[in-house]
Every structure is written in structure tokens, then in C-alpha cells.
Design a protein around this motif. Sequence first.
Motif, PDB file in Angstrom:
ATOM      1  N   PHE A  67       9.383  92.466  41.750  1.00 16.47           N
ATOM      2  CA  PHE A  67      10.395  93.219  41.004  1.00 16.47           C
ATOM      3  C   PHE A  67      10.192  92.971  39.519  1.00 16.47           C
ATOM      4  N   TYR A  68      10.881  93.750  38.706  1.00 18.72           N
ATOM      5  CA  TYR A  68      10.822  93.633  37.246  1.00 18.72           C
ATOM      6  C   TYR A  68      12.229  93.754  36.700  1.00 18.72           C
ATOM      7  N   ILE A  69      12.519  93.027  35.639  1.00 18.05           N
ATOM      8  CA  ILE A  69      13.755  93.226  34.886  1.00 18.05           C
ATOM      9  C   ILE A  69      13.328  93.770  33.536  1.00 18.05           C
ATOM     10  N   PHE A  70      13.834  94.951  33.190  1.00 21.56           N
ATOM     11  CA  PHE A  70      13.453  95.633  31.953  1.00 21.56           C
ATOM     12  C   PHE A  70      14.609  95.685  30.983  1.00 21.56           C
ATOM     13  N   LEU A  71      14.273  95.597  29.712  1.00 23.26           N
ATOM     14  CA  LEU A  71      15.207  95.897  28.629  1.00 23.26           C
ATOM     15  C   LEU A  71      14.566  97.011  27.828  1.00 23.26           C
ATOM     16  N   ASP A  72      14.913  98.229  28.185  1.00 23.58           N
ATOM     17  CA  ASP A  72      14.396  99.420  27.514  1.00 23.58           C
ATOM     18  C   ASP A  72      15.179  99.602  26.221  1.00 23.58           C
ATOM     19  N   MET A  73      14.480  99.770  25.110  1.00 21.35           N
ATOM     20  CA  MET A  73      15.136  99.857  23.807  1.00 21.35           C
ATOM     21  C   MET A  73      16.054 101.080  23.679  1.00 21.35           C
ATOM     22  N   ASP A  74      15.812 102.118  24.489  1.00 23.27           N
ATOM     23  CA  ASP A  74      16.643 103.317  24.437  1.00 23.27           C
ATOM     24  C   ASP A  74      17.702 103.360  25.544  1.00 23.27           C
ATOM     25  N   ASN A  75      17.344 102.854  26.739  1.00 19.19           N
ATOM     26  CA  ASN A  75      18.207 103.035  27.903  1.00 19.19           C
ATOM     27  C   ASN A  75      18.882 101.777  28.424  1.00 19.19           C
ATOM     28  N   GLY A  76      18.633 100.637  27.820  1.00 14.98           N
ATOM     29  CA  GLY A  76      19.298  99.412  28.258  1.00 14.98           C
ATOM     30  C   GLY A  76      18.548  98.668  29.348  1.00 14.98           C
ATOM     31  N   ALA A  77      19.265  97.783  30.034  1.00 16.63           N
ATOM     32  CA  ALA A  77      18.659  96.894  31.023  1.00 16.63           C
ATOM     33  C   ALA A  77      18.704  97.499  32.420  1.00 16.63           C
ATOM     34  N   ASP A  78      17.645  97.231  33.193  1.00 22.99           N
ATOM     35  CA  ASP A  78      17.607  97.658  34.586  1.00 22.99           C
ATOM     36  C   ASP A  78      16.677  96.759  35.382  1.00 22.99           C
ATOM     37  N   ILE A  79      16.744  96.913  36.702  1.00 23.05           N
ATOM     38  CA  ILE A  79      15.847  96.228  37.620  1.00 23.05           C
ATOM     39  C   ILE A  79      14.989  97.291  38.280  1.00 23.05           C
ATOM     40  N   ARG A  80      13.707  96.986  38.441  1.00 23.01           N
ATOM     41  CA  ARG A  80      12.779  97.887  39.121  1.00 23.01           C
ATOM     42  C   ARG A  80      12.056  97.077  40.180  1.00 23.01           C
ATOM     43  N   ALA A  81      11.830  97.679  41.335  1.00 24.72           N
ATOM     44  CA  ALA A  81      11.155  96.962  42.417  1.00 24.72           C
ATOM     45  C   ALA A  81      10.224  97.897  43.168  1.00 24.72           C
ATOM     46  N   LYS A  82       9.216  97.298  43.783  1.00 23.60           N
ATOM     47  CA  LYS A  82       8.245  98.074  44.548  1.00 23.60           C
ATOM     48  C   LYS A  82       8.766  98.429  45.940  1.00 23.60           C
TER      49      LYS A  82
END
Length: 96
Positions: A67-82
Amino acid sequence: MTFELYSMPPKQGLYYAVFVNPMRENEEKIFNSAISKLKNFPGITLTKIQTAPYADYVEGKCPEGDFYIFLDMDNGADIRAKSEKALNYVSNILSR
């Protein structure tokens, strides 16, 4: 810190959940708090924060997959997983 997450439809082979932020807290605080909570949980390993052109992210592994935890500069924080199982595993930990 307990998090509320909202699952999004999968896209580009990844499953997504966004952090619900009705109080408009700083998204970087949410990102860092999620990382802090997960790094102390048994069975989860995280990389150091990596920087891409428009996001910071951390790669993680849990018993259900990557999985990944992202902090997108435009859309905020989210979790992504395969996998949906990995997303649910991480989401359940963060929602406690």
C-alpha cells in the motif's frame, strides 16, 4: 488519532481511500499522523517519506499486500493499495 476514510472506486489498478477532513485540518498533519500510527503497528513496514513532483508518499507492506500513503499537493492525503484486502487492512487500523 482516529481517522475517517472514504473508499473510492478503483482506478489504474489501485484501490483508494481518502481521508475525510471536515474540520479542514492541515493535510500534512493528517499524512504524518497516519504514518506515525502505522509505523508502530506490528506487521507493517514503511519506507521513508519520498518526494515526487506533486506529492509526498510512503510505501508500506502489510500482511495483506502493498500500500501507499500519499500527500497530493492538490488533493490532500489518501491511501492507495494494490488489493482491496490491503486497503481494508490499513483502513481498519487507521479507523481505530
